[in-house]
Design a protein around this motif. Sequence first.
Motif, PDB file in Angstrom:
ATOM      1  N   ALA A   1      36.273  43.305  44.734  1.00 50.76           N
ATOM      2  CA  ALA A   1      35.675  44.294  43.828  1.00 50.76           C
ATOM      3  C   ALA A   1      34.622  45.125  44.539  1.00 50.76           C
ATOM      4  O   ALA A   1      34.557  46.359  44.364  1.00 50.76           O
ATOM      5  N   ALA A   2      33.792  44.456  45.369  1.00 56.06           N
ATOM      6  CA  ALA A   2      32.752  45.190  46.091  1.00 56.06           C
ATOM      7  C   ALA A   2      33.359  46.199  47.063  1.00 56.06           C
ATOM      8  O   ALA A   2      32.872  47.334  47.190  1.00 56.06           O
ATOM      9  N   LEU A   3      34.428  45.808  47.746  1.00 56.88           N
ATOM     10  CA  LEU A   3      35.075  46.714  48.690  1.00 56.88           C
ATOM     11  C   LEU A   3      35.712  47.904  47.984  1.00 56.88           C
ATOM     12  O   LEU A   3      35.604  49.057  48.430  1.00 56.88           O
ATOM     13  N   LEU A   4      36.392  47.642  46.866  1.00 55.28           N
ATOM     14  CA  LEU A   4      37.054  48.726  46.142  1.00 55.28           C
ATOM     15  C   LEU A   4      36.038  49.694  45.549  1.00 55.28           C
ATOM     16  O   LEU A   4      36.261  50.912  45.521  1.00 55.28           O
ATOM     17  N   LEU A   5      34.918  49.176  45.049  1.00 55.52           N
ATOM     18  CA  LEU A   5      33.890  50.055  44.492  1.00 55.52           C
ATOM     19  C   LEU A   5      33.280  50.953  45.542  1.00 55.52           C
ATOM     20  O   LEU A   5      32.780  52.051  45.237  1.00 55.52           O
ATOM     21  N   ASN A   6      33.296  50.516  46.806  1.00 57.19           N
ATOM     22  CA  ASN A   6      32.770  51.322  47.899  1.00 57.19           C
ATOM     23  C   ASN A   6      33.846  52.143  48.589  1.00 57.19           C
ATOM     24  O   ASN A   6      33.612  52.702  49.670  1.00 57.19           O
ATOM     25  N   GLY A   7      35.024  52.182  47.982  1.00 54.78           N
ATOM     26  CA  GLY A   7      36.085  53.003  48.519  1.00 54.78           C
ATOM     27  C   GLY A   7      36.741  52.460  49.776  1.00 54.78           C
ATOM     28  O   GLY A   7      37.316  53.237  50.546  1.00 54.78           O
ATOM     29  N   LYS A   8      36.674  51.165  49.990  1.00 54.35           N
ATOM     30  CA  LYS A   8      37.255  50.565  51.185  1.00 54.35           C
ATOM     31  C   LYS A   8      38.413  49.649  50.796  1.00 54.35           C
ATOM     32  O   LYS A   8      38.474  49.130  49.671  1.00 54.35           O
ATOM     33  N   PRO A   9      39.364  49.429  51.693  1.00 57.02           N
ATOM     34  CA  PRO A   9      40.484  48.528  51.373  1.00 57.02           C
ATOM     35  C   PRO A   9      40.008  47.091  51.175  1.00 57.02           C
ATOM     36  O   PRO A   9      39.057  46.641  51.824  1.00 57.02           O
TER      37      PRO A   9
END
Length: 392
Positions: A131-139
Amino acid sequence: MTVVLALLAAATALAAGMALVYSAIATFMRVWRRAQSKGYTGPFTPAVFLTAIFTGLLGSAFLGAVLIRPARDVIVGLSMVLGIAATLAGLALTVHLIPARTIRSGSRQRPRTPFRALGNLAATIPPLVMAALLLNGKPATVGIQLLLPMAMLSVLCHSAARRADRIGAPPADPRPAVVWIRGFGNERRLFAFRQRTKGETQTRPELTKLFPRRPDPMPFDDYFAPTITNQLGRGYGLGNPRDYLPPDGIDRHYATDDSWRHQFADLVADSRCVVMAPGDWPELRYEFGVIRNLGAHRRLFIFTPPATKARQIRRANLLKGFRHENWDDLATALGDDCGYQLGPDPGPGAVVTFEEDGHAVVLLRGAEEPSDYVAVVLRHLADVERQTPPEQ
């Protein structure tokens, strides 16, 4: 000719590599078991051991690849072998030098490690990372890679919590106990292969997640636990006072160091029968003497491992750091002055008990399944009960 020599060289290298790997694993397991016998049984011990091994492996690879000869794979491989050997030698020396922990003298306490909280935390880490990665626009690649190891860690933590709950819990089965005697150092020695029952996989869901549905090598208590519980009685035995958590299998009673002899006598006197596998341990003569003094030797049964996959069991035990023990080891350890006459080796798959005068009687040979052993025990116990006069 060149092709043949190349194949022979490759086969020789492969065999030498497998022998080195086998020796390294066996040495590691022996050192680990030595640390456990000294009382270092908590989760901190395996973490230290595994960290030391990986550090030695990576450090030696870095040394060979960067500092010595970067272009030579042989040098890198040799440095890794030497690094693992040095790491194992260092672990062995450390375990040899550290003092043994004092065996507790009070009542058994539940471990303070928050296993359930750690298991829940491990289960929540991967989705939080994704979730943290997706919220920051990362895979979310890293979070996906964490799913399997964190799931395994969560399952193992919840399994440890379930085992910790058994400490001090009253027995749920009111039937007389089927007492298992053994040496604490040989407790996890493998006995035979068996496919786990549906009840076991329901009670211990980690088995279905970590192991496929096939016959697995098991220690004595795991091998017989379901059949004994279903047909004979409540599997029970004295627990190793150095256990951090009670192993799965039969129930264990953790007596204090100054009271176990009295409690062992009470346990045998009230039991339905006593079962064991051939072996050698320091308290063997004392326990056999108690059984004989109580007149319970006609309810004592020795089970020898079945012949099926006996070589695989022996190799696996050697890999785990257990030396092979057989009927001759039991006869030598017991001696001739305890009132028992064991006789010759009965062979694989045997059930041996004793007459009133202490002479061994072979009730069965060639057993292949736990039910084969237990069926013979039930018939013999029925005969003993018919021959025993009722108490006045």
